[in-house]
Design a protein around this motif. Sequence first.
Motif, PDB file in Angstrom:
ATOM      1  N   LEU A 161       0.829  -1.202   0.000  1.00 42.78           N
ATOM      2  CA  LEU A 161       0.000   0.000   0.000  1.00 42.78           C
ATOM      3  C   LEU A 161       0.868   1.259   0.000  1.00 42.78           C
ATOM      4  CD1 LEU A 161      -2.888  -0.962   2.461  1.00 42.78           C
ATOM      5  CD2 LEU A 161      -2.974  -0.818  -0.027  1.00 42.78           C
ATOM      6  N   LEU A 162       1.977   1.226   0.726  1.00 38.41           N
ATOM      7  CA  LEU A 162       2.876   2.379   0.729  1.00 38.41           C
ATOM      8  C   LEU A 162       3.503   2.602  -0.647  1.00 38.41           C
ATOM      9  CD1 LEU A 162       4.735   2.087   4.165  1.00 38.41           C
ATOM     10  CD2 LEU A 162       3.213   3.920   3.429  1.00 38.41           C
ATOM     11  N   GLU A 163       3.945   1.525  -1.271  1.00 38.82           N
ATOM     12  CA  GLU A 163       4.529   1.662  -2.610  1.00 38.82           C
ATOM     13  C   GLU A 163       3.508   2.220  -3.595  1.00 38.82           C
ATOM     14  OE1 GLU A 163       6.322  -1.946  -3.926  1.00 38.82           O
ATOM     15  OE2 GLU A 163       7.344  -2.307  -2.011  1.00 38.82           O
ATOM     16  N   ALA A 164       2.300   1.665  -3.570  1.00 37.96           N
ATOM     17  CA  ALA A 164       1.261   2.150  -4.482  1.00 37.96           C
ATOM     18  C   ALA A 164       0.864   3.581  -4.158  1.00 37.96           C
ATOM     19  CB  ALA A 164       0.034   1.239  -4.406  1.00 37.96           C
ATOM     20  N   GLY A 165       0.828   3.925  -2.871  1.00 42.94           N
ATOM     21  CA  GLY A 165       0.472   5.283  -2.491  1.00 42.94           C
ATOM     22  C   GLY A 165       1.485   6.307  -2.965  1.00 42.94           C
ATOM     23  N   MET A 166       2.775   5.988  -2.810  1.00 43.67           N
ATOM     24  CA  MET A 166       3.810   6.917  -3.267  1.00 43.67           C
ATOM     25  C   MET A 166       3.801   7.059  -4.785  1.00 43.67           C
ATOM     26  SD  MET A 166       7.059   6.196  -0.727  1.00 43.67           S
ATOM     27  CE  MET A 166       6.989   4.412  -0.827  1.00 43.67           C
ATOM     28  N   GLN A 167       3.679   5.932  -5.486  1.00 42.65           N
ATOM     29  CA  GLN A 167       3.606   6.006  -6.941  1.00 42.65           C
ATOM     30  C   GLN A 167       2.352   6.750  -7.386  1.00 42.65           C
ATOM     31  OE1 GLN A 167       3.912   2.064  -8.568  1.00 42.65           O
ATOM     32  NE2 GLN A 167       5.789   1.596  -7.458  1.00 42.65           N
ATOM     33  N   GLY A 168       1.243   6.518  -6.684  1.00 47.04           N
ATOM     34  CA  GLY A 168      -0.003   7.186  -7.051  1.00 47.04           C
ATOM     35  C   GLY A 168       0.048   8.682  -6.850  1.00 47.04           C
ATOM     36  N   SER A 172      -0.119  11.042 -10.011  1.00 50.30           N
ATOM     37  CA  SER A 172      -1.311  11.893 -10.061  1.00 50.30           C
ATOM     38  C   SER A 172      -0.925  13.365 -10.074  1.00 50.30           C
ATOM     39  CB  SER A 172      -2.213  11.594  -8.866  1.00 50.30           C
ATOM     40  OG  SER A 172      -2.621  10.253  -8.865  1.00 50.30           O
ATOM     41  N   PHE A 173       0.079  13.738  -9.290  1.00 52.49           N
ATOM     42  CA  PHE A 173       0.517  15.135  -9.257  1.00 52.49           C
ATOM     43  C   PHE A 173       1.064  15.565 -10.613  1.00 52.49           C
ATOM     44  CE2 PHE A 173       3.802  18.369  -8.388  1.00 52.49           C
ATOM     45  CZ  PHE A 173       3.023  19.329  -7.766  1.00 52.49           C
ATOM     46  N   LEU A 174       1.921  14.733 -11.194  1.00 50.87           N
ATOM     47  CA  LEU A 174       2.483  15.071 -12.512  1.00 50.87           C
ATOM     48  C   LEU A 174       1.401  15.103 -13.577  1.00 50.87           C
ATOM     49  CD1 LEU A 174       5.776  12.945 -12.467  1.00 50.87           C
ATOM     50  CD2 LEU A 174       5.528  15.410 -12.067  1.00 50.87           C
ATOM     51  N   GLY A 175       0.498  14.125 -13.538  1.00 49.45           N
ATOM     52  CA  GLY A 175      -0.573  14.088 -14.526  1.00 49.45           C
ATOM     53  C   GLY A 175      -1.522  15.262 -14.408  1.00 49.45           C
ATOM     54  N   ALA A 176      -1.857  15.648 -13.168  1.00 48.17           N
ATOM     55  CA  ALA A 176      -2.758  16.784 -12.970  1.00 48.17           C
ATOM     56  C   ALA A 176      -2.127  18.075 -13.483  1.00 48.17           C
ATOM     57  CB  ALA A 176      -3.122  16.907 -11.493  1.00 48.17           C
ATOM     58  N   LEU A 177      -0.846  18.285 -13.179  1.00 49.88           N
ATOM     59  CA  LEU A 177      -0.162  19.489 -13.668  1.00 49.88           C
ATOM     60  C   LEU A 177      -0.064  19.497 -15.193  1.00 49.88           C
ATOM     61  CD1 LEU A 177       2.784  20.034 -11.162  1.00 49.88           C
ATOM     62  CD2 LEU A 177       0.645  21.315 -11.329  1.00 49.88           C
ATOM     63  N   LEU A 178       0.281  18.354 -15.783  1.00 55.85           N
ATOM     64  CA  LEU A 178       0.403  18.277 -17.234  1.00 55.85           C
ATOM     65  C   LEU A 178      -0.930  18.539 -17.910  1.00 55.85           C
ATOM     66  CD1 LEU A 178       2.086  17.588 -19.745  1.00 55.85           C
ATOM     67  CD2 LEU A 178       1.510  15.174 -19.361  1.00 55.85           C
ATOM     68  N   GLY A 179      -1.995  17.919 -17.408  1.00 55.18           N
ATOM     69  CA  GLY A 179      -3.308  18.116 -18.010  1.00 55.18           C
ATOM     70  C   GLY A 179      -3.802  19.540 -17.879  1.00 55.18           C
ATOM     71  N   ALA A 216      -4.699   9.047  -7.078  1.00 55.17           N
ATOM     72  CA  ALA A 216      -4.172   8.343  -5.910  1.00 55.17           C
ATOM     73  C   ALA A 216      -5.138   7.258  -5.433  1.00 55.17           C
ATOM     74  CB  ALA A 216      -3.897   9.339  -4.781  1.00 55.17           C
ATOM     75  N   GLY A 217      -6.441   7.562  -5.492  1.00 56.22           N
ATOM     76  CA  GLY A 217      -7.435   6.571  -5.093  1.00 56.22           C
ATOM     77  C   GLY A 217      -7.424   5.350  -6.006  1.00 56.22           C
ATOM     78  N   LEU A 218      -7.311   5.580  -7.311  1.00 56.24           N
ATOM     79  CA  LEU A 218      -7.253   4.455  -8.251  1.00 56.24           C
ATOM     80  C   LEU A 218      -5.985   3.624  -8.053  1.00 56.24           C
ATOM     81  CD1 LEU A 218      -8.557   6.035 -11.580  1.00 56.24           C
ATOM     82  CD2 LEU A 218      -9.750   4.488 -10.034  1.00 56.24           C
ATOM     83  N   SER A 219      -4.884   4.287  -7.738  1.00 55.11           N
ATOM     84  CA  SER A 219      -3.645   3.563  -7.489  1.00 55.11           C
ATOM     85  C   SER A 219      -3.774   2.645  -6.272  1.00 55.11           C
ATOM     86  CB  SER A 219      -2.495   4.556  -7.291  1.00 55.11           C
ATOM     87  OG  SER A 219      -1.277   3.881  -7.062  1.00 55.11           O
ATOM     88  N   LEU A 220      -4.379   3.143  -5.210  1.00 60.87           N
ATOM     89  CA  LEU A 220      -4.589   2.309  -4.020  1.00 60.87           C
ATOM     90  C   LEU A 220      -5.607   1.210  -4.287  1.00 60.87           C
ATOM     91  CD1 LEU A 220      -4.617   5.020  -1.200  1.00 60.87           C
ATOM     92  CD2 LEU A 220      -2.807   3.381  -1.720  1.00 60.87           C
TER      93      LEU A 220
END
Length: 243
Positions: A161-168, A172-179, A216-220
């Motif tokens: 869960l920690l690995e997925a949370g950090m990746q998420g 998500s931050f990079l994707g939100a800024l790019l979009g 982040a929710g989808l990643s978790l």
Amino acid sequence: MAQPDGAIAPKAGRGPKVARQVVLPFRKSLEISLKSIQVRFFRSMITVASLVLAVAFLSFTLTGSDVAGGLLRSGDPQLRLALVEAGYDLPALPSAAVSAAAEAARLQTSPKERWIVILSLLVCTVGIVNAQLMAVTERFREIGTMKCLGALDRFILRLFLLEAGMQGLVGSFLGALLGALVGVLAGLLRFGFAAATHLSMIDLGATLGLSIAVGAGLSLLGVVYPAAVAARMRPVEAMRAQE
């Protein structure tokens, strides 16, 4: 019979109580998760890249709606006509009974765009599940070793869960800024500098926050099943899987 110094005598009728020997703090779990991501950096980047693209598309769509809403709230007839020509479902002339702010609040993307966003997020979630299941398969011996050393099921679950949370969060931050950036640039190309001057920073911030939360929710969500499989694995089966 006398007990050695420091020993605790068992209660009558009960066997000796065995306390948990190994307790790993949250900081140690975070350290192990970070090292695991570093070891599998390229595989992690593939998972993060799919999440970045899906969240970027969501953020781009929502930012386009924010730009259109800001132009509509300006009350400029020329900007309203530009929105109509751009394909937004608006009457050419504003209704006296409906204010520009109310129209902007109801201004949404088309059903086709919403379905495309939903499908892209679902595909991203399936990709995350597949990548995490492959990660569990690759880490059979590691999981078995940790369990043989006394790791509990919830510790294994916490690692994934920690690995997925950090990746998420990162994806998500990079994707939100790019979009959001692409959405604002697209608005500038279509409507000129009015797209930036009438854009509400509150709406843009809400779009960024929603996009990051969804990613982040989808990643978790995508790691729940693989993490449960890893946590329930018996040590003997995990150690024998790669022999």
